[in-house]
Design an enzyme around this catalytic site. Structure first.
Site, PDB file in Angstrom:
ATOM      1  N   HIS A 126     -73.445 -29.817  -2.370  1.00 46.17           N
ATOM      2  CA  HIS A 126     -74.295 -30.618  -1.475  1.00 46.17           C
ATOM      3  C   HIS A 126     -75.239 -31.497  -2.284  1.00 46.17           C
ATOM      4  CE1 HIS A 126     -77.948 -28.307  -2.228  1.00 46.17           C
ATOM      5  NE2 HIS A 126     -77.233 -27.201  -2.097  1.00 46.17           N
TER       6      HIS A 126
ATOM      7  N   GLU B  10     -74.692 -20.064   0.491  1.00 44.87           N
ATOM      8  CA  GLU B  10     -75.178 -19.752  -0.860  1.00 44.87           C
ATOM      9  C   GLU B  10     -75.564 -18.281  -0.987  1.00 44.87           C
ATOM     10  OE1 GLU B  10     -75.111 -19.982  -3.934  1.00 44.87           O
ATOM     11  OE2 GLU B  10     -76.337 -21.707  -4.489  1.00 44.87           O
TER      12      GLU B  10
END
Length: 195
Positions: free
Chosen positions: A9, A79
């Protein structure tokens, strides 16, 4: 066989300052949005048969800006849950735990929203995602939009290495690509940290 394209990202305020952003959904900065949009021409040239993303906003927004469509949010791509280290920099953690190493020492439990995960738990999630992705590669490329530490663990599991081997990969920069494929039947990293 297609390639597995690993997209990190774009930049967030926390990635810029080095803070551990696991489950906290930090938005992209303007620079992060620009870097994500800059990936669109590279990804448009690929024959993508599937796109998976972490369900966190920073990953989904990166996918959108990069022109990816048909994105399937996958909770296995979120994550690492940093537990009590969520929001802290490595320097802040080392003040209370000298010599701390994420790959060796892991994290401490946090609150109910951030209970923390062991490295093997994160690896089990990436293994589950890879089990779903590998068959799709017979038909073309697959893109995964995820996070820094998760991308490193996913990559070493692609290579058949122990999760702790992720320490050997450089941290993928925000808004970059990694390419995983096979060569003579063996899994390889064909490129890493491609802007």
């Amino acid at each position: 066989m297609g390639e597995l394209i690993v997209v990190r990202h774009g930049q967030t305020e926390w990635s810029l300052s080095g803070r551990h952003a696991g489950r906290t959904d930090v938005p992209l900065t303007a620079a992060g949005e620009a870097a994500a949009a800059a990936l669109a021409p590279k990804l448009a040239r690929r024959s993508l048969v599937a796109v998976f993303s972490s369900p966190l906003g920073r990953a989904l927004r990166t996918a959108e800006l990069a022109g990816l469509t048909g994105v399937e949010p996958d909770p296995d791509l979120v994550e690492w849950d940093y537990g009590g280290y969520e929001g802290l920099t490595a320097a802040q953690i080392e003040r209370t735990r000298p010599g701390w190493d994420l790959w060796r020492d892991g994290v401490v439990p946090g609150d109910a929203a951030h209970p923390g995960e062991h490295l093997d738990q994160v690896a089990a999630r990436t293994d589950a995602a890879l089990a779903r992705i590998r068959p799709l590669l017979a038909d073309g490329d697959v893109a995964v939009v995820a996070h820094g530490h998760l991308a490193r663990i996913l990559t070493v599991r692609w290579l058949g290495l122990a999760p702790s081997a992720a320490r050997l990969l450089g941290h993928p920069h925000p808004g970059t690509l990694g390419f995983l494929t096979t060569e003579n039947g063996h899994p390889v990293v064909s490129a890493w940290n491609v802007p």
